[in-house]
Design a protein around this motif. Structure first.
Motif, PDB file in Angstrom:
ATOM      1  N   LEU A 135     -33.588  18.090   6.161  1.00  0.00           N
ATOM      2  CA  LEU A 135     -35.030  18.297   6.024  1.00  0.00           C
ATOM      3  C   LEU A 135     -35.842  17.534   7.069  1.00  0.00           C
ATOM      4  N   GLU A 136     -35.340  16.394   7.496  1.00  0.00           N
ATOM      5  CA  GLU A 136     -36.072  15.579   8.455  1.00  0.00           C
ATOM      6  C   GLU A 136     -35.917  16.080   9.900  1.00  0.00           C
ATOM      7  N   MET A 171     -47.105  18.210  -3.164  1.00  0.00           N
ATOM      8  CA  MET A 171     -47.080  19.455  -2.400  1.00  0.00           C
ATOM      9  C   MET A 171     -47.295  19.229  -0.898  1.00  0.00           C
ATOM     10  N   GLN A 172     -47.890  18.099  -0.496  1.00  0.00           N
ATOM     11  CA  GLN A 172     -48.147  17.873   0.920  1.00  0.00           C
ATOM     12  C   GLN A 172     -46.869  17.600   1.700  1.00  0.00           C
ATOM     13  N   ASN A 173     -45.882  16.967   1.097  1.00  0.00           N
ATOM     14  CA  ASN A 173     -44.640  16.649   1.801  1.00  0.00           C
ATOM     15  C   ASN A 173     -43.590  17.730   1.663  1.00  0.00           C
ATOM     16  N   LYS A 174     -43.892  18.799   0.978  1.00  0.00           N
ATOM     17  CA  LYS A 174     -42.930  19.867   0.748  1.00  0.00           C
ATOM     18  C   LYS A 174     -42.887  20.792   1.972  1.00  0.00           C
ATOM     19  N   PRO A 175     -41.716  21.099   2.507  1.00  0.00           N
ATOM     20  CA  PRO A 175     -41.633  22.011   3.650  1.00  0.00           C
ATOM     21  C   PRO A 175     -42.108  23.407   3.268  1.00  0.00           C
ATOM     22  N   GLN A 176     -42.649  24.108   4.240  1.00  0.00           N
ATOM     23  CA  GLN A 176     -43.081  25.479   4.023  1.00  0.00           C
ATOM     24  C   GLN A 176     -41.852  26.364   3.831  1.00  0.00           C
TER      25      GLN A 176
END
Length: 67
Positions: free
Chosen positions: A52-53, A4-9
């Motif tokens: 995404l990046e 969940m930490q690397n998932k975009p808002q």
């Protein structure tokens, strides 16, 4: 279990437009879309897709195209 930490808002709002996360059928993020309401035709939106990046570039694009 997904990280969940690397998932975009899901959405980040600004005074001018927003950047949303586009997702596939499984719910995994695929791209970002920066968009704002067309000031000359409020029934339409102007948008551009980013990988995404490239979240920072998506926000920069919104800032550069302020009317």
């Amino acid at each position: 279990m997904k990280d969940m930490q690397n998932k975009p808002q899901p959405r980040k709002r600004r005074k001018w437009g927003s950047v949303i996360v586009r997702r596939d059928a499984d719910g995994d993020p695929t791209s970002l879309q920066a968009r704002y309401v067309n000031p000359f035709d409020p029934s339409r939106k102007v948008g551009r897709n980013f990988g995404l990046e490239y979240e920072e570039e998506a926000f920069r694009w919104l800032d550069d195209y302020m009317v």
